[in-house]
Design a protein around this motif. Structure first.
Motif, mmCIF file in Angstrom:
data_model
loop_
_atom_site.group_PDB
_atom_site.id
_atom_site.type_symbol
_atom_site.label_atom_id
_atom_site.label_comp_id
_atom_site.label_asym_id
_atom_site.label_seq_id
_atom_site.Cartn_x
_atom_site.Cartn_y
_atom_site.Cartn_z
ATOM 1 N N TYR A 178 139.952 46.698 20.328
ATOM 2 C CA TYR A 178 138.626 46.734 19.748
ATOM 3 C C TYR A 178 138.193 45.326 19.336
ATOM 4 C CZ TYR A 178 140.917 46.392 15.174
ATOM 5 O OH TYR A 178 141.664 45.970 14.107
ATOM 6 N N ASP A 179 137.013 45.275 18.723
ATOM 7 C CA ASP A 179 136.432 43.989 18.306
ATOM 8 C C ASP A 179 136.446 42.987 19.480
ATOM 9 O OD1 ASP A 179 135.158 42.253 16.650
ATOM 10 O OD2 ASP A 179 136.975 41.533 15.636
ATOM 11 N N ILE A 180 136.049 43.489 20.640
ATOM 12 C CA ILE A 180 136.049 42.666 21.859
ATOM 13 C C ILE A 180 134.813 41.763 21.844
ATOM 14 C CG2 ILE A 180 135.979 42.723 24.392
ATOM 15 C CD1 ILE A 180 137.214 45.557 24.198
ATOM 16 N N LYS A 181 135.031 40.474 22.015
ATOM 17 C CA LYS A 181 133.936 39.509 22.059
ATOM 18 C C LYS A 181 133.672 39.152 23.523
ATOM 19 C CE LYS A 181 133.961 39.335 17.546
ATOM 20 N NZ LYS A 181 132.913 40.028 16.781
ATOM 21 N N ALA A 182 132.418 39.290 23.945
ATOM 22 C CA ALA A 182 132.082 39.028 25.347
ATOM 23 C C ALA A 182 130.719 38.351 25.435
ATOM 24 C CB ALA A 182 132.072 40.324 26.161
ATOM 25 N N SER A 183 130.520 37.589 26.499
ATOM 26 C CA SER A 183 129.249 36.909 26.743
ATOM 27 C C SER A 183 128.881 37.061 28.213
ATOM 28 C CB SER A 183 129.337 35.427 26.368
ATOM 29 O OG SER A 183 130.341 34.787 27.142
ATOM 30 N N VAL A 184 127.588 36.853 28.521
ATOM 31 C CA VAL A 184 127.118 36.949 29.903
ATOM 32 C C VAL A 184 127.557 35.713 30.674
ATOM 33 C CG1 VAL A 184 125.079 37.136 31.410
ATOM 34 C CG2 VAL A 184 125.149 38.352 29.225
ATOM 35 N N SER A 185 128.173 35.940 31.833
ATOM 36 C CA SER A 185 128.642 34.825 32.653
ATOM 37 C C SER A 185 127.468 33.947 33.071
ATOM 38 C CB SER A 185 129.353 35.355 33.906
ATOM 39 O OG SER A 185 129.796 34.292 34.719
ATOM 40 N N GLY A 186 127.627 32.629 32.925
ATOM 41 C CA GLY A 186 126.581 31.693 33.311
ATOM 42 C C GLY A 186 125.567 31.419 32.234
ATOM 43 N N SER A 187 125.739 32.010 31.038
ATOM 44 C CA SER A 187 124.797 31.750 29.939
ATOM 45 C C SER A 187 125.575 31.789 28.617
ATOM 46 C CB SER A 187 123.675 32.785 29.924
ATOM 47 O OG SER A 187 124.144 34.034 29.428
ATOM 48 N N ASN A 188 124.872 31.446 27.552
ATOM 49 C CA ASN A 188 125.494 31.458 26.219
ATOM 50 C C ASN A 188 125.209 32.751 25.473
ATOM 51 O OD1 ASN A 188 126.502 28.815 26.521
ATOM 52 N ND2 ASN A 188 124.503 27.947 25.918
ATOM 53 N N TYR A 189 124.563 33.714 26.127
ATOM 54 C CA TYR A 189 124.199 34.947 25.447
ATOM 55 C C TYR A 189 125.437 35.801 25.170
ATOM 56 C CZ TYR A 189 121.743 39.242 24.251
ATOM 57 O OH TYR A 189 121.288 40.359 23.599
ATOM 58 N N LYS A 190 125.629 36.140 23.909
ATOM 59 C CA LYS A 190 126.781 36.941 23.494
ATOM 60 C C LYS A 190 126.360 38.406 23.341
ATOM 61 C CE LYS A 190 129.009 33.110 21.054
ATOM 62 N NZ LYS A 190 129.981 32.897 22.138
ATOM 63 N N ILE A 191 127.176 39.300 23.887
ATOM 64 C CA ILE A 191 126.912 40.730 23.757
ATOM 65 C C ILE A 191 127.123 41.136 22.300
ATOM 66 C CG2 ILE A 191 127.556 43.028 24.565
ATOM 67 C CD1 ILE A 191 126.284 41.312 26.684
ATOM 68 N N ARG A 192 126.120 41.818 21.738
ATOM 69 C CA ARG A 192 126.195 42.135 20.309
ATOM 70 C C ARG A 192 127.326 43.096 19.982
ATOM 71 N NH1 ARG A 192 120.357 42.491 17.321
ATOM 72 N NH2 ARG A 192 119.674 40.352 17.794
ATOM 73 N N LYS A 193 127.574 44.048 20.865
ATOM 74 C CA LYS A 193 128.599 45.039 20.565
ATOM 75 C C LYS A 193 129.317 45.449 21.840
ATOM 76 C CE LYS A 193 129.306 49.504 18.248
ATOM 77 N NZ LYS A 193 128.640 50.640 17.574
ATOM 78 N N VAL A 194 130.659 45.519 21.742
ATOM 79 C CA VAL A 194 131.466 46.018 22.853
ATOM 80 C C VAL A 194 132.326 47.162 22.313
ATOM 81 C CG1 VAL A 194 133.186 45.482 24.607
ATOM 82 C CG2 VAL A 194 131.536 43.726 23.915
ATOM 83 N N LEU A 195 132.161 48.346 22.894
ATOM 84 C CA LEU A 195 132.895 49.518 22.424
ATOM 85 C C LEU A 195 134.380 49.383 22.742
ATOM 86 C CD1 LEU A 195 130.395 52.318 23.529
ATOM 87 C CD2 LEU A 195 130.604 51.198 21.301
ATOM 88 N N PRO A 196 135.250 49.951 21.885
ATOM 89 C CA PRO A 196 136.703 49.828 22.095
ATOM 90 C C PRO A 196 137.162 50.578 23.353
ATOM 91 C CG PRO A 196 136.200 50.502 19.842
ATOM 92 C CD PRO A 196 134.931 50.651 20.629
#
Length: 510
Positions: free
Chosen positions: A485-503
């Motif tokens: 859980y608490d997975i941190k992810a961003s869009v490839s090729g940009s600095n945009y971070k996904i606000r929430k990633v489900l476990p």
């Protein structure tokens, strides 16, 4: 010589004259035999060169048939059959020549090839033509008839019939003599050998004539003016009342045998059954209102390379314009952090006469735009167009701005609860995805936390388990459920971070 009683001296002189005359006759005969031999050498050399030339001709025709089967396929089929028949007769005559010279110590001792015994015994028996002689004539006639049939309708057909004629020959006394006897009975070996080489030369000449006639015939048909037709091409396919027509009338090829290897229009390959008669059939939907471009290429095979002919055109789908037509390629929503494709056009107005403005909006090409929305929940796109009569048209369209929805944690391309052996868990790579999202995005995972039942939560930087995480995993038991859980992810090729990633959960199977 004088008759009467001659002195011994006169008799000796007369005898010397006879010997001298005989020697002259013998020398003349030797010169003639040598001349036949030299002619045979020249013909043999010419046959070798003709073979090379014909081979190149067959290869050229085969290549053209592969490129344009409809146009050159029949010519290739005919020449292929002719080639088989020609090779058969050429080899048959060559075998006879080998038999004739078999046993000769010197194949170039032409002055000694003055006997006619070989062919006299092979072709003639008791004053009649033997079975071998009849076979020889039949081989020539068979080739002649087949070649004339394959070349029917061309000038070469008559030439072949004459070239391989085997009818009776009228001599200088007006008497008709059988063709075989007239040409081969009682002739010196070198003379008959040269005639055989001439037959081989005639075979090669027939092949060359056939290749030229059939290939030239197809090329002549290809450039015939009957393959052209008048075509009306307007600069645009829609006009307002009072506008001036703008276009041209051109001559275009309409050849039923000319088909392209491939045709691409607007990045889409046209189906093969739509490529016909030197043209491409367009029968798809006209599309929504707006200016439409047709861009692509014809691809023709020429030699070892592909020749490309560009396609440039367009048409308009228009009602009487009263407002701008704006369509979002991904619904009437734009997503923050992404390059959202937007199509903006105005009916009856060229793309270069249309301008659009909004925060984060930029034109890519023609009526294609890209939007990267910023803050807020809504964005308005203002479109201005200039009609052909100079009047302006303005329209506004609103779009909602939304964040990228929550992603799901994934292992092995699966999400939710994934079952696997404990040994496999140690090798997992944690990922994140958006299974039901309209955009095909690649997400990069930078960190996550792993919780093994009965153990302290272990934070991990990266996508794979660290030594500490593997140590905690080693205490897991069968049927335990491990939570990532608490997975941190961003869009490839940009600095945009996904606000929430489900476990994502992993159930230990053994």
């Amino acid at each position: 010589m004088a008759g009467g009683k001659l002195s011994p001296r006169q008799k000796m002189i007369n005898l010397m004259y006879l010997v001298f005359i005989a020697m002259l006759a013998m020398n003349m005969s030797k010169e003639v035999l040598s001349a036949f031999g030299l002619m045979n050498e020249k013909l043999t050399e010419a046959n070798s060169k003709a073979t090379e030339k014909n081979t190149a001709g067959y290869e050229t025709l085969a290549q053209k048939a592969a490129e344009q089967a409809k146009q050159y396929g029949e010519a290739k089929e005919k020449t292929d059959k002719l080639r088989v028949a020609a090779d058969e007769l050429y080899a048959y005559v060559g075998d006879l020549k080998s038999q004739m010279t078999n046993g000769l110590k010197d194949a170039k001792a032409y002055e000694s090839m003055d006997k006619s015994k070989f062919l006299d015994e092979l072709f003639f028996k008791g004053g009649k033509i033997s079975a071998a002689g009849k076979e020889f004539v039949a081989k020539i006639e068979g080739f002649r008839d087949q070649a004339a049939q394959l070349l029917e309708g061309t000038e070469v057909a008559d030439v072949v019939t004459t070239r391989f004629g085997t009818g009776a020959v009228t001599n200088k006394d007006g008497k008709k003599i059988d063709w075989l006897k007239y040409n081969y009975e009682g002739f010196p070996l070198i003379a008959s050998l040269t005639k055989f080489t001439q037959i081989q030369a005639d075979v090669k000449a027939t092949e060359s004539d056939a290749l030229s006639a059939l290939l030239q015939g197809e090329l002549s048909k290809a450039v015939s003016m009957t393959n052209y037709q008048a075509m009306v091409v307007f600069e645009k396919n829609a006009y307002y009342p009072g506008e001036k027509l703008s276009g041209k009338i051109v001559l275009g090829r309409n050849d039923p045998n000319l088909t392209a290897e491939k045709v691409i229009v607007n990045d889409k390959e046209i189906e093969s059954d739509k490529i016909q008669a030197g043209q491409v059939i367009l029968d798809g939907p006209a599309g929504s209102v707006g200016d439409k471009e047709l861009k692509g290429e014809f691809q023709f095979k020429e030699g070892d390379s592909l020749v490309s002919i560009p396609i440039v055109g367009g048409y308009s789908v228009i009602p009487k314009p009263n407002q701008a037509v704006i369509s979002a390629d991904k619904m009437n929503v734009v997503y923050r952090g992404l390059a959202n494709p937007i199509t903006i056009s105005m009916p009856g107005v060229p793309a270069n006469k249309v301008t659009a403005s909004a925060a984060g909006l930029r034109r890519v090409k023609g009526d294609s735009y890209m939007m990267r929305p910023g803050k807020g929940n809504e964005v308005s796109i203002v479109v201005n167009g200039k009609l052909p009569d100079g009047k302006g048209v303005r329209s506004v369209k609103k779009f909602r701005i939304k964040d990228i929805p929550p992603a799901v944690g994934m292992v092995r391309g699966q999400y939710g609860t994934v079952k696997m052996p404990k040994a496999s868990v140690a090798r997992i790579s944690v990922a994140a995805g958006l299974p039901d999202f309209l955009f095909d995005l690649k997400l990069n995972v930078s960190s996550f936390k792993i919780k093994v039942p009965g153990q302290v939560t272990v934070p991990v930087n990266g996508r794979t388990l660290t030594a500490r995480a593997k140590q905690a995993l080693g205490r897991a038991r069968r049927n335990d459920v491990i939570t990532i859980y608490d997975i941190k992810a961003s869009v490839s090729g940009s600095n945009y971070k996904i606000r929430k990633v489900l476990p994502v959960n992993i159930e230990i199977t053994n």
